[in-house]
Write a protein that holds these residues in place. Structure first.
Motif, PDB file in Angstrom:
ATOM      1  N   ARG A  69     -39.228  17.890 -21.250  1.00  0.00           N
ATOM      2  CA  ARG A  69     -39.506  18.829 -20.162  1.00  0.00           C
ATOM      3  C   ARG A  69     -40.917  18.695 -19.635  1.00  0.00           C
ATOM      4  NH1 ARG A  69     -38.054  24.050 -23.579  1.00  0.00           N
ATOM      5  NH2 ARG A  69     -39.550  22.914 -24.896  1.00  0.00           N
ATOM      6  N   ASN A  70     -41.785  18.059 -20.371  1.00  0.00           N
ATOM      7  CA  ASN A  70     -43.188  17.995 -19.970  1.00  0.00           C
ATOM      8  C   ASN A  70     -43.553  16.595 -19.486  1.00  0.00           C
ATOM      9  OD1 ASN A  70     -45.834  19.077 -19.615  1.00  0.00           O
ATOM     10  ND2 ASN A  70     -45.462  20.447 -21.351  1.00  0.00           N
ATOM     11  N   TYR A  71     -44.818  16.407 -19.118  1.00  0.00           N
ATOM     12  CA  TYR A  71     -45.279  15.099 -18.660  1.00  0.00           C
ATOM     13  C   TYR A  71     -45.166  14.064 -19.787  1.00  0.00           C
ATOM     14  CZ  TYR A  71     -47.408  17.679 -14.750  1.00  0.00           C
ATOM     15  OH  TYR A  71     -47.620  18.463 -13.644  1.00  0.00           O
ATOM     16  N   ASN A 100     -34.052   8.278  -9.298  1.00  0.00           N
ATOM     17  CA  ASN A 100     -32.640   8.312  -8.958  1.00  0.00           C
ATOM     18  C   ASN A 100     -32.166   7.147  -8.099  1.00  0.00           C
ATOM     19  OD1 ASN A 100     -34.045   9.129  -6.617  1.00  0.00           O
ATOM     20  ND2 ASN A 100     -32.222  10.130  -5.851  1.00  0.00           N
ATOM     21  N   ILE A 287     -46.524  10.528 -12.047  1.00  0.00           N
ATOM     22  CA  ILE A 287     -46.792  11.112 -13.371  1.00  0.00           C
ATOM     23  C   ILE A 287     -45.709  10.671 -14.350  1.00  0.00           C
ATOM     24  CG2 ILE A 287     -46.946  13.313 -14.597  1.00  0.00           C
ATOM     25  CD1 ILE A 287     -49.243  13.225 -12.816  1.00  0.00           C
ATOM     26  N   GLY A 288     -44.581  10.252 -13.827  1.00  0.00           N
ATOM     27  CA  GLY A 288     -43.470   9.828 -14.678  1.00  0.00           C
ATOM     28  C   GLY A 288     -42.142  10.227 -14.065  1.00  0.00           C
ATOM     29  N   PRO A 289     -41.052   9.698 -14.614  1.00  0.00           N
ATOM     30  CA  PRO A 289     -39.725   9.968 -14.055  1.00  0.00           C
ATOM     31  C   PRO A 289     -39.200  11.346 -14.485  1.00  0.00           C
ATOM     32  CG  PRO A 289     -39.514   8.599 -15.998  1.00  0.00           C
ATOM     33  CD  PRO A 289     -40.995   8.811 -15.786  1.00  0.00           C
ATOM     34  N   ASP A 290     -38.097  11.752 -13.868  1.00  0.00           N
ATOM     35  CA  ASP A 290     -37.421  12.997 -14.252  1.00  0.00           C
ATOM     36  C   ASP A 290     -36.674  12.754 -15.565  1.00  0.00           C
ATOM     37  OD1 ASP A 290     -35.695  15.107 -14.656  1.00  0.00           O
ATOM     38  OD2 ASP A 290     -35.116  15.284 -12.552  1.00  0.00           O
ATOM     39  N   LYS A 291     -37.296  13.113 -16.668  1.00  0.00           N
ATOM     40  CA  LYS A 291     -36.720  12.803 -17.978  1.00  0.00           C
ATOM     41  C   LYS A 291     -35.587  13.756 -18.360  1.00  0.00           C
ATOM     42  CE  LYS A 291     -40.669  13.155 -19.901  1.00  0.00           C
ATOM     43  NZ  LYS A 291     -41.409  13.514 -18.670  1.00  0.00           N
ATOM     44  N   LEU A 292     -35.518  14.916 -17.708  1.00  0.00           N
ATOM     45  CA  LEU A 292     -34.385  15.804 -17.998  1.00  0.00           C
ATOM     46  C   LEU A 292     -33.097  15.196 -17.462  1.00  0.00           C
ATOM     47  CD1 LEU A 292     -35.765  19.421 -17.534  1.00  0.00           C
ATOM     48  CD2 LEU A 292     -35.345  18.130 -19.641  1.00  0.00           C
ATOM     49  N   ASN A 293     -33.167  14.569 -16.306  1.00  0.00           N
ATOM     50  CA  ASN A 293     -31.965  13.906 -15.792  1.00  0.00           C
ATOM     51  C   ASN A 293     -31.604  12.697 -16.665  1.00  0.00           C
ATOM     52  OD1 ASN A 293     -29.881  14.071 -13.890  1.00  0.00           O
ATOM     53  ND2 ASN A 293     -30.761  12.373 -12.710  1.00  0.00           N
ATOM     54  N   ARG A 296     -29.871  14.205 -19.648  1.00  0.00           N
ATOM     55  CA  ARG A 296     -28.521  14.577 -19.204  1.00  0.00           C
ATOM     56  C   ARG A 296     -27.602  13.351 -19.221  1.00  0.00           C
ATOM     57  NH1 ARG A 296     -30.481  16.825 -14.722  1.00  0.00           N
ATOM     58  NH2 ARG A 296     -30.665  18.916 -15.599  1.00  0.00           N
TER      59      ARG A 296
ATOM     60  N   LYS B  38     -51.786  20.537 -18.335  1.00  0.00           N
ATOM     61  CA  LYS B  38     -50.391  20.385 -18.727  1.00  0.00           C
ATOM     62  C   LYS B  38     -49.864  21.754 -19.153  1.00  0.00           C
ATOM     63  CE  LYS B  38     -47.923  17.397 -22.020  1.00  0.00           C
ATOM     64  NZ  LYS B  38     -48.024  16.288 -22.951  1.00  0.00           N
ATOM     65  N   VAL B  44     -43.037  26.055 -20.366  1.00  0.00           N
ATOM     66  CA  VAL B  44     -41.860  25.244 -20.069  1.00  0.00           C
ATOM     67  C   VAL B  44     -40.587  26.025 -20.404  1.00  0.00           C
ATOM     68  CG1 VAL B  44     -40.634  23.214 -20.885  1.00  0.00           C
ATOM     69  CG2 VAL B  44     -43.027  23.015 -20.234  1.00  0.00           C
ATOM     70  N   ASN B 100     -39.361  14.081  -7.772  1.00  0.00           N
ATOM     71  CA  ASN B 100     -39.965  14.957  -8.768  1.00  0.00           C
ATOM     72  C   ASN B 100     -41.490  14.947  -8.759  1.00  0.00           C
ATOM     73  OD1 ASN B 100     -40.211  12.316  -9.799  1.00  0.00           O
ATOM     74  ND2 ASN B 100     -40.420  13.106 -11.861  1.00  0.00           N
ATOM     75  N   LEU B 103     -47.451  13.564  -6.360  1.00  0.00           N
ATOM     76  CA  LEU B 103     -48.372  12.430  -6.435  1.00  0.00           C
ATOM     77  C   LEU B 103     -47.700  11.176  -5.881  1.00  0.00           C
ATOM     78  CD1 LEU B 103     -51.305  11.998  -7.746  1.00  0.00           C
ATOM     79  CD2 LEU B 103     -50.073  10.672  -9.444  1.00  0.00           C
ATOM     80  N   ARG B 141     -56.729  11.570 -10.316  1.00  0.00           N
ATOM     81  CA  ARG B 141     -55.590  10.750  -9.906  1.00  0.00           C
ATOM     82  C   ARG B 141     -55.533  10.572  -8.391  1.00  0.00           C
ATOM     83  NH1 ARG B 141     -51.018  10.326 -14.301  1.00  0.00           N
ATOM     84  NH2 ARG B 141     -50.384   8.887 -12.685  1.00  0.00           N
ATOM     85  N   PHE B 260     -40.369  22.661 -14.100  1.00  0.00           N
ATOM     86  CA  PHE B 260     -40.651  21.684 -15.159  1.00  0.00           C
ATOM     87  C   PHE B 260     -41.604  20.580 -14.682  1.00  0.00           C
ATOM     88  CE2 PHE B 260     -36.318  23.049 -16.630  1.00  0.00           C
ATOM     89  CZ  PHE B 260     -36.719  23.581 -17.834  1.00  0.00           C
ATOM     90  N   PRO B 261     -42.658  20.312 -15.461  1.00  0.00           N
ATOM     91  CA  PRO B 261     -43.499  19.152 -15.132  1.00  0.00           C
ATOM     92  C   PRO B 261     -42.626  17.896 -15.255  1.00  0.00           C
ATOM     93  CG  PRO B 261     -44.458  20.480 -16.897  1.00  0.00           C
ATOM     94  CD  PRO B 261     -43.057  20.951 -16.707  1.00  0.00           C
ATOM     95  N   GLY B 262     -42.587  17.110 -14.228  1.00  0.00           N
ATOM     96  CA  GLY B 262     -41.787  15.886 -14.280  1.00  0.00           C
ATOM     97  C   GLY B 262     -40.337  16.078 -13.874  1.00  0.00           C
ATOM     98  N   ALA B 263     -39.817  17.289 -13.919  1.00  0.00           N
ATOM     99  CA  ALA B 263     -38.433  17.510 -13.489  1.00  0.00           C
ATOM    100  C   ALA B 263     -38.387  18.599 -12.422  1.00  0.00           C
ATOM    101  CB  ALA B 263     -37.540  17.844 -14.667  1.00  0.00           C
TER     102      ALA B 263
END
Lengths: 426, 426
Positions: A69-71, A100, A287-293, A296, B38, B44, B100, B103, B141, B260-263
């Protein structure tokens, strides 16, 4: 009854009958669409259980213990990297799972090359005139990216074995302005061809004149089989290992046509050298991808067996639609000498060759009777089909009842356009 | 007891006592992190109900009737565009809701300008040496993106009213190499300053020497209030309407620190002229955003009232942490003449000015006792704080108990570094 063998009188009479039937269909006021390689609602429903797999009571950590859920986790979830590795035939350490859209990842790789370059070469933007090889017919959105970035698109003949490798080798191995080639190596868009082992080996053995030449290997349909005798694609990753050419290919895939179009996950695979460039690019870009998806997807698909089971469910929905398309083509156009078509073992399309100079006319006739097809020429660089004969059929989106009506019309329009064309020269 | 007023002997004795205490803390073997802005696990958790709002029994259509599971809606869900419009103070027709990461959207706008340009000017890549204004201290950043694209970063003094507008006007209105400026106009990173009405009006009144100059207005903390007397930011969109400068600003925001950070979901807002360029870029770059995550956000947040309620829940978690930071600073460093700090009404950071030449030493001392801070200088272009005096504190991530320990250590290290520094010149 071969149209080519008819006399002018016979042909005129056939044309009159076809026109009468066409006007009858036109009067129905149809409004159908088989333009895009878009999953149907029935297919989309297959992934609804995925939405229940991740809820407020689910475990939120990836296999490495990190909170999704976080960075963090710029490369994506380790377990999903493993799954894509198996799907794409690339080592999991060489996979980045992103957002996506695999098209977005391809665009970003091209954009990165434009502004920052590959292999310590100058950025492509600073190298003057550039060329990109486009096996045609092919995927219009691939070609569009490189056109958007101002590259010259070089059409390469497509054969049932893949791109004409004599042409590819001549361009790549001799012209340093040639920076890449678009490939859909399995169940190609639009023909459904799968590159032969020989073709893959010749790709792995390329000796590019440009050090920063790359193969864009979009394995969009890697698990999208439609028959019990699926095509087998030789693994380019291992072939390039053997030829010490591992920096040549960049691999792409997504779950857009496994789970949800637009709400799936995409991945890129590449050598350490290429990944270092891409990881740097991504480190500034996001910052990074949607990790919750991503989580899932892991909860829903689990592993390669899960992917295969899901693809079987898709096949049950899609295969009958391909059968309708193929049987309509065969019933209405077989033996008339006015059209040829592919019979793919997977993918999303059937490619039809109508008589030279007739494709645009067929698409126009269909449109004027209420059926939207992919634009004629769309599968060629700059939208220009030199023979004006290729039409891409996308069977997946319309319901079966609509597809039958649309295909009847398509065949009728193909006959009518052929009769018109042949009468011009009789 | 003002350090500056002490004699050499007094200072030496204080230093000895501080060193003794430092070694005691070092012996505890701490391992704490207050480096990044964060959200904490507790924050979260506040968005966990969102994961239940979209399930297999939910309505899958957007307000325009389109199916969110399939391709389409490149601008995002109309209802979410409306919500971002209200959050960002921009007309909803001028909003694109994307993926998501805001940035990522900023990076893509810069990248688009590099390869394709704005306002019918040459692409930035073809314009030679370029400059970008970086109000400093600011967000590392942001600066990194423009550094990655090879631009010269020009530091601009930050004041409690916002960037020094005399400097900004001098650069922007005279130097055509200046292509943009990074702004976090509300609760700036790291000071928590909000630009004054006067500052916003002067931004709207800029007369750039470069036609393709743009203001990057990253309203990252637009709803992130921490007190009952929140700052009010004048609306740049309407001010630019008044000055006929509507093509100047590009607006950004996201829900990364709401859900959600990242989501989360991110959005960009811009004039019709700018949007035409961005929409074209996106039309090649992607098939569209993840609309299911957009739908999830609408089901969870619903409207601006829902956003505010969620931010109140965040405030309950965060505000006590800011109070700890501020009371520790006041208790340990107040009246000693060795540090100043901001007291923001919102945002994610407290900015501390230690004695000149001490910031790196403080960060190093903290690290060697097990507390990770944001790197000294990180908030400046090229990571170079000319006075080596700024330290960014990020109170949100550590639990309260850890934060207290970390802040005690931070204050101790600030005193110790000050004593060391002052002894050098006594």
């Amino acid at each position: 009854m071969d149209f080519q063998a008819m006399s002018r009188e016979e042909l005129s009479q056939v044309k009159q009958e076809l026109e009468n039937r066409y006007h009858e269909v036109q009067a129905l006021g149809l409004n159908l669409n088989m333009a895009r390689g878009k999953p149907s609602e029935e297919q989309v429903e297959l992934s609804m259980p995925m939405l229940d797999t991740l809820n407020s009571r689910s475990k939120m950590t990836a296999s490495n213990g990190e909170d999704c859920r976080n960075y963090g986790m710029a490369d994506g979830l380790p377990e999903l990297r493993l799954l894509f590795a198996e799907m794409m035939g690339v080592d999991d350490h060489n996979i980045i799972v992103g957002g996506n859209s695999s098209l977005n990842m391809m665009f970003d790789v091209i954009s990165c090359a434009m502004t920052h370059g590959f292999s310590d070469c100058e950025p492509w933007m600073h190298q003057g005139h550039l060329k990109f090889l486009c096996p045609a017919p092919g995927y219009d959105r691939h070609f569009a990216i490189t056109e958007y970035f101002g590259m010259e698109l070089i059409p390469i003949e497509m054969t049932p074995e893949g791109p004409n490798m004599d042409e590819v080798e001549r361009w790549v191995n001799n012209d340093p302005q040639v920076k890449g080639i678009w490939c859909v190596p399995k169940y190609s868009n639009p023909q459904g061809y799968t590159y032969s082992d020989e073709t893959v080996r010749r790709f792995a053995a390329l000796q590019p004149a440009a050090r920063d030449f790359r193969i864009f290997w979009d394995n969009a349909y890697c698990v999208h089989d439609l028959t019990n005798t699926p095509d087998e694609l030789l693994n380019l990753w291992y072939e390039c290992r053997k030829t010490h050419n591992i920096d040549l290919p960049i691999f792409f895939a997504s779950t857009s046509k496994i789970t949800f179009p637009g709400a799936g996950v995409a991945a890129v695979g590449a050598s350490e050298v290429n990944l270092a460039i891409l990881r740097k690019h991504y480190s500034y870009q996001t910052i990074g991808p949607d990790k919750l998806n991503q989580l899932r997807h892991i909860y829903f698909l689990r592993d390669m067996e899960g992917v295969k089971a899901q693809m079987q469910r898709h096949r049950k929905v899609i295969a009958p639609k391909f059968e309708i398309v193929l049987s309509k083509l065969s019933d209405h156009l077989g033996g008339k000498g006015i059209a040829e078509w592919t019979n793919p073992n997977g993918g999303y399309f059937v490619s039809v060759q109508v008589l030279d100079g007739c494709a645009r006319r067929v698409v126009q006739l269909c449109k004027e009777a209420g059926v939207q097809l992919t634009g004629a020429g769309a599968a060629y660089p700059y939208g220009k089909d030199p023979r004006d004969s290729n039409i891409r059929l996308a069977p997946t989106y319309p319901p079966v009842s609509e597809l039958e009506v649309a295909m009847d019309l398509f065949c009728l329009c193909t006959e009518l356009a052929a009769a018109e064309k042949l009468l011009e020269t009789k």
